[in-house]
Design an enzyme around this catalytic site. Structure first.
Site, PDB file in Angstrom:
ATOM      1  N   ASN A 199       0.857  -1.191   0.000  1.00 56.27           N
ATOM      2  CA  ASN A 199       0.000   0.000   0.000  1.00 56.27           C
ATOM      3  C   ASN A 199       0.889   1.235   0.000  1.00 56.27           C
ATOM      4  O   ASN A 199       1.770   1.366   0.838  1.00 56.27           O
ATOM      5  CB  ASN A 199      -0.889  -0.020   1.243  1.00 56.27           C
ATOM      6  CG  ASN A 199      -2.000   1.002   1.171  1.00 56.27           C
ATOM      7  OD1 ASN A 199      -1.815   2.109   0.676  1.00 56.27           O
ATOM      8  ND2 ASN A 199      -3.152   0.645   1.684  1.00 56.27           N
ATOM      9  N   CYS A 204      -5.213   0.946  -1.210  1.00 55.62           N
ATOM     10  CA  CYS A 204      -5.816  -0.378  -1.015  1.00 55.62           C
ATOM     11  C   CYS A 204      -6.950  -0.608  -2.012  1.00 55.62           C
ATOM     12  O   CYS A 204      -7.180  -1.731  -2.448  1.00 55.62           O
ATOM     13  CB  CYS A 204      -6.304  -0.539   0.416  1.00 55.62           C
ATOM     14  SG  CYS A 204      -7.357   0.811   0.978  1.00 55.62           S
ATOM     15  N   HIS A 451     -11.320   1.046   4.230  1.00 58.43           N
ATOM     16  CA  HIS A 451     -10.294   0.140   3.701  1.00 58.43           C
ATOM     17  C   HIS A 451     -10.943  -0.809   2.703  1.00 58.43           C
ATOM     18  O   HIS A 451     -12.094  -1.216   2.870  1.00 58.43           O
ATOM     19  CB  HIS A 451      -9.685  -0.633   4.875  1.00 58.43           C
ATOM     20  CG  HIS A 451      -8.600  -1.579   4.469  1.00 58.43           C
ATOM     21  ND1 HIS A 451      -7.519  -1.184   3.712  1.00 58.43           N
ATOM     22  CD2 HIS A 451      -8.425  -2.911   4.707  1.00 58.43           C
ATOM     23  CE1 HIS A 451      -6.735  -2.233   3.506  1.00 58.43           C
ATOM     24  NE2 HIS A 451      -7.258  -3.282   4.093  1.00 58.43           N
ATOM     25  N   ASP A 468      -5.579  -8.774   1.052  1.00 56.42           N
ATOM     26  CA  ASP A 468      -5.663  -7.557   1.863  1.00 56.42           C
ATOM     27  C   ASP A 468      -4.301  -6.876   1.850  1.00 56.42           C
ATOM     28  O   ASP A 468      -3.452  -7.112   2.701  1.00 56.42           O
ATOM     29  CB  ASP A 468      -6.086  -7.925   3.284  1.00 56.42           C
ATOM     30  CG  ASP A 468      -6.367  -6.703   4.145  1.00 56.42           C
ATOM     31  OD1 ASP A 468      -6.096  -5.581   3.684  1.00 56.42           O
ATOM     32  OD2 ASP A 468      -6.863  -6.868   5.272  1.00 56.42           O
TER      33      ASP A 468
END
Length: 1115
Positions: A199, A204, A451, A468
């Site tokens: 990131n 993200c 997020h 993620d």
């Protein structure tokens, strides 16, 4: 979004990333405990795993603490507290964190994991509460975690937003403690076979989309087959950057950086810290790739994968007329609100709208006709991208809201259901539109930020993976499906015998985008992609990158075995002084460096220097550098024979008090005179010998350069070496010169004149000192020079600043640049600007500073002589800008600052028109002065008409301003100032008559029937025994409402937002007997009806979160 950089610590020297244009989640330093009024609600009795903590902070706006801590509360057997920065942590946002309260007392190696939500409650309208959630592995290094840019401070302190009621801020923390997983040791590739993406700050959303696209192998293969060459640069080529990224995802063992790709988009760091919209990025990226694929072997791939078609139609009911239009789509936006699942959204998509009554359709030769309007699908694409409308614009509240309602989506989606109800007559019914779910993109958080991550089935097997950012994990199907439906979740009770109320909370993590693959095309889409699909030059390039990365990794792993030695030489001083640097002697980052094993003897290192630099060992003398107390860095002393006999590692440790990883040396080399100079052994140095360095300044050219070094005797005088200095400068032997010692440059320049007849010792000159000298100038030359001597030139260099000036109304474009001094006064700066734009009166210039984080002008301009120096204008927290904004005023700024400008909306009693006027008066003026000024600007019903000014906020009247009230403290920034004539009926009030407030309102079922005011409020006189029927007649006449429309209206007495509906025979005045501290505006006659006023237009781009900017890919 997740953190990708070290947290900003409280260090004045540290540059903090621009956090206020994103929701960077960051750890904070822990200090002492503060005070607060708090409660904690837990649904378990003994150390619950989940708990909700509420903190009521009274007198919030009066808090002077930089940091404020809540009291301690316990969840999961652990002690927690909330850390808050009332004025922001070096940003223009409220900063909020969850902190481990007892971290200082915990044993070594402690850790705990928690998923938590932080919220600032809006008591006025709970739907506007700002919530953000995240999860974190707390440990000794990161004992707190949260949001540096939680919400903008102007929004928090804005009375119209309703966050501070009675100056009390309500902060909530929902904490869910989970089993700790060793986050740092986790290896995504080893555990799952896949790697994540790093990131960059707020990327993200992009990472989740890129992983989804990468795991469509047909798309990946097409990207690999886009033509690129070995001469392309990834940061300038989107195809090459995407090829490089996909190759690394496919073959790397660790997470991948996306910087080359964002650079190829033309993005700077600011864009990477600005959260954008996934849907928009998807469209823009696909359009760019489609354009780049034209004329290549993979032309048309984007259309083949993602393009479908639907037909818009309008069909007349009573005549034979039908209009159709075919349109293509790459994705479909489906309604979430009011829909149970994907099928209901498709039902709504193809729902038939009837055009009748006032909304009839104009058919070409048939005129106005009743008609049916709708959409049907001609074909669906092999890869179906469904964008779920989780974010909507709420016109009632004039803000974006997130829809967290439960919304189901199936593993298999059948779009041929019910005999092809979604298909047009032209659709090919032989194509089976049965889809299987490939990926689920999730948004976790609220409308103000959050997020993104993705659940993907790369091979369409039963195994799901969660991508993620850097972390990839295996997940159960339930995690990807049911848990992403949204809605409310009820936590299980562990102590049912206590008869606790079930703990429910809204799930702020839910699906935002779905990708389905058609069953008939899955073998084609989920194909094999291997190295033969990748261009050879790309493989070579990326393997070299991988080897270089491996080399650096190995160097890093072996760093403890080596010492870096940086060697400065005369050549470096000549190349740098006057160009790269002006102060001190050398920039050590730009000199030759050698990586030497610590066990190597220094004498062996000297042999390597002899080979590398051609300086025999016996001709080398090395000096250690030292940082002096005045922050300068100078050669301090030569190495001794004993030191040179040691190992490199031992020498570094013994000589390096600052424990730096490097050993910095100056190599002194004496050379024979003449053109064919060669190295010679250095002279023997005694305590009497002092090594000095010399810089020459030319005032006419404004140039400074290094001319050499020389030994002098401490007992000698500068007068003894004048001929030598003239020779070094190329001057005649008897040229008169002036000498200065360069002493320091931080925080201010110190450069003092040297007396030629004093000894060097008396002048306190020692090894490593710098003498700057220049030709003595004539009087005429002095007057012609901007900087006639060394001190004035060094002062200029130290303080010179190029400033980019921009017009305040064009804040993105440089208008001009000026070279100024940081020491320039306020008057100096505005005079320079006025001179540049050819404005005679510099006092009409108003300047505004730059916000380094938001890249926008600060909200408040600089007051007249409000700062002393240019340097003060350019500072924003701990960052320095080079941008200023300017505007030209119509009167001098000192005069303007003595005036108050009020924006007043005048409601014309005759025409019902509203005109806005800016009234500018001295600050000591009264409301009566404003009224008199306004009378000369507006049309009145009669010369004797009286005006009044009201304070209107959220469609309610809060105040009638007394004519004697001073205008200085009136705020028209958040409140609307409304001017109107006083009606005659109000001038003749009887003793029992009442002047009441009348407001329009509606009640929305989707908002729990909460009262929502709208429209223009007004006053109405009601007589002592007047019934609702009589009052209604007067209201209908006043508002000019048709009988048909007015018959739909309801009337209610409202007290503190609760309506009591009235009957026609009720006496209205009887309801308005109470007196209450809340004020008359909370007791009013409410007119309930639909809000039919035209809404301001909101384009599709406004379906974006209010913290986002449009996505642009520039290349």
């Amino acid at each position: 979004m997740t953190v990708i950089a070290a947290p900003p610590e409280e260090d004045d020297d540290m540059l903090v990333p621009p956090q206020d244009f994103n929701d960077v989640i960051e750890p904070m330093e822990v200090v002492g405990q503060g005070e607060g009024v708090a409660t904690v609600e837990n649904q378990h009795v003994d150390d619950p795993q989940t708990g909700k903590f509420t903190w009521n902070i009274e007198n919030f706006s009066k808090l002077s603490l930089r940091k404020h801590y809540s009291e301690t509360f316990t969840v999961g057997g652990y002690k927690w507290r909330v850390l808050l920065f009332p004025k922001g942590n070096n940003v223009d946002h409220l900063s909020v964190y969850l902190d481990v309260a007892d971290s200082a007392q915990l044993p070594y190696g402690w850790s705990r994991f928690a998923h938590f939500t932080l919220a600032v409650v809006n008591p006025y309208d709970p739907k506007l509460t700002v919530k953000k959630d995240t999860q974190h592995h707390f440990n000794v290094r990161e004992s707190d975690w949260g949001f540096t840019s939680f919400m903008p401070l102007p929004d928090l302190y804005d009375p119209s937003r309703g966050f501070l009621m009675n100056d009390t801020l309500i902060v909530e923390a929902d904490v869910n403690v989970r089993k700790v997983v060793d986050y740092w040791a986790y290896d995504s590739k080893k555990e799952t076979g896949y790697v994540g993406l790093k990131n960059q700050g707020a990327t993200c959303y992009m990472n989740s989309l890129l992983q989804t696209l990468y795991h469509l192998p047909y798309f990946r293969k097409a990207v690999y087959h886009m033509p690129t060459t070995e001469n392309d640069v990834p940061s300038n080529s989107i195809p090459l950057a995407l090829q490089s990224l996909f190759y690394k995802i496919q073959y790397s063992d660790t997470s991948i950086a996306t910087k080359d790709l964002t650079k190829s988009f033309g993005w700077d760091t600011y864009d990477s810290f600005m959260q954008h919209d996934v849907q928009e990025l998807n469209r823009v990226l696909c359009e760019k790739l489609e354009d780049k694929m034209k004329g290549t072997a993979v032309e048309g791939t984007i259309q083949q994968l993602f393009e479908g078609h639907h037909m818009n139609y309008i069909e007349c009911i009573n005549v034979d007329y039908k209009s159709t239009r075919k349109e293509s789509f790459y994705d479909l936006q489906l309604d979430v609100k009011g829909c149970k699942d994907v099928y209901e959204s498709f039902d709504k998509y193809v729902e038939v709208e009837r055009l009748e009554g006032e909304n009839k359709y104009h058919a070409e030769q048939f005129g106005l006709q009743d008609a049916k309007k709708g959409v049907l699908f001609i074909d669906f694409p092999p890869v179906l991208q469904l964008q779920l409308k989780r974010f909507e614009y709420d016109f009632m509240r004039d803000t974006m809201v997130k829809i967290n309602d439960r919304y189901e989506f199936p593993l298999q989606l059948d779009l041929d259901r019910e005999n092809g109800k979604y298909l047009s007559p032209d659709a090919d019914r032989s194509v089976r539109n049965l889809y299987t779910l490939h990926s689920v993109l999730v948004h976790s958080g609220g409308v103000h930020g959050g997020h993104y991550y993705a659940f993907i089935r790369p091979t369409l097997s039963d195994q799901w993976f969660k991508f993620d950012d850097e972390r990839v994990t295996k997940e159960e199907p339930k995690r990807a499906l049911e848990e992403q439906y949204g809605g409310e979740e009820e936590l299980p009770q562990t102590n049912p015998g206590f008869n606790n109320t079930p703990f429910k909370f809204t799930k702020y993590s839910n699906a935002y985008m779905l990708v389905y693959i058609r069953e008939a095309d899955k073998d084609k889409i989920v194909c094999n992609v291997d190295e033969k699909d990748i261009a050879e030059h790309l493989q070579v390039r990326l393997k070299k990158e991988q080897e270089e990365k491996e080399r650096k990794r190995k160097e890093k792993a072996e760093a403890h075995l080596y010492t870096i030695i940086k060697v400065g030489r005369d050549e470096d001083l000549q190349n740098q002084i006057g160009k790269d640097i002006h102060f001190d002697l050398v920039d050590h980052e730009k000199v030759r460096s050698f990586r030497i094993q610590k066990q190597t003897l220094f004498t062996q290192f000297k042999e390597e220097i002899a080979k590398e630099l051609g300086v025999p060992v016996e001709c080398q003398r090395f000096w250690l550098w030292a940082k002096r107390q005045n922050h300068t860095y100078r050669p301090n002393r030569p190495l001794t024979e004993q030191e040179e006999a040691q190992t490199v590692g031992h020498l570094k440790e013994a000589s390096n008090k600052a424990h730096n990883a490097e050993l910095k040396l100056f190599l002194e080399v004496q050379r024979t005179p003449g053109a064919e100079s060669v190295p010679m052994p250095p002279p023997i140095k005694t305590k009497e010998d002092v090594l000095l360095f010399f810089k020459l300044y030319d005032p006419l050219k404004e140039e400074l350069r290094y001319v050499g070094r020389s030994y002098v005797k401490a007992s000698g005088r500068p007068a003894d070496i004048l001929e030598r200095l003239n020779e070094m400068a190329g001057f005649p032997p008897n040229e008169e010169i002036q000498l200065y010692e360069e002493i320091k440059f931080e925080p201010n320049v110190m450069c003092e004149h040297i007396e030629k007849k004093s000894t060097f010792k008396a002048s306190q000159l020692e090894d490593g000192d710098i003498i700057c000298y220049q030709r003595a100038l004539t009087r005429e030359q002095e007057l012609a020079s901007r900087y006639p001597d060394v001190p004035s030139f060094l002062e200029y260099v130290r303080n010179r600043q190029i400033v980019h000036f921009r017009r305040l109304d064009k804040p993105k474009d440089d208008e001009f640049c000026l070279e100024l001094s940081k020491q320039h006064t306020y008057d100096d700066v505005v005079e320079k600007v006025a001179e540049e734009i050819k404005l005679e009166d510099a006092s009409k210039i108003r300047l505004t500073s730059h916000n380094c984080y938001s890249q926008q002008p600060k909200p408040q301009p600089i007051k007249y002589r409000g700062v002393e120096r240019l340097s003060d204008m350019l500072v924003h927290y701990n960052q320095t800008s080079d941008i200023l904004y300017f505007e030209t005023l119509d009167l001098p700024l000192p005069e303007l600052q003595g005036l108050k400008t009020l924006k007043v909306a005048f409601h014309n009693a005759k025409t019902e028109e509203v005109s806005v006027h800016n009234i500018r008066l001295p600050k000591q003026s009264t409301v009566g002065d404003v009224v008199n000024e306004l009378k000369g600007k507006v049309e009145l019903s009669s010369p004797k008409a009286e005006l009044r000014i009201l304070e209107v906020f959220y469609h309610k009247i809060y105040k009638i301003f007394p004519l004697s009230e001073k205008i200085e403290n009136i705020n028209d920034q958040y409140w609307t100032l409304r001017a109107e004539e006083v009606p005659d009926e109000e001038k003749e009030l009887g003793p029992q008559d009442r002047l009441i407030h009348v407001y329009h309102f509606t009640r929305d079922a989707s908002q729990n029937y909460m009262v929502q005011n709208f429209g223009e409020p007004f006053f109405l006189v009601v007589r002592e025994n007047e019934t609702l029927t009589e009052v209604k007649q007067r209201i209908q006449k006043k508002l000019v409402i048709s009988d048909e429309e007015f018959s739909k209206w309801k009337f209610a007495f409202l007290s503190l937002g609760r309506p009591e509906y009235l009957q026609d025979g009720d006496v209205v005045a009887a309801r308005f007997q109470k007196r209450d501290t809340y004020g008359a505006w909370e007791h009013y006659l409410g007119l309930e009806h639909a809000d039919c006023a035209p809404k301001r237009s909101h384009t599709t781009n406004q379906n974006r979160h209010n913290f986002e900017k449009p996505v642009k890919i520039y290349n």
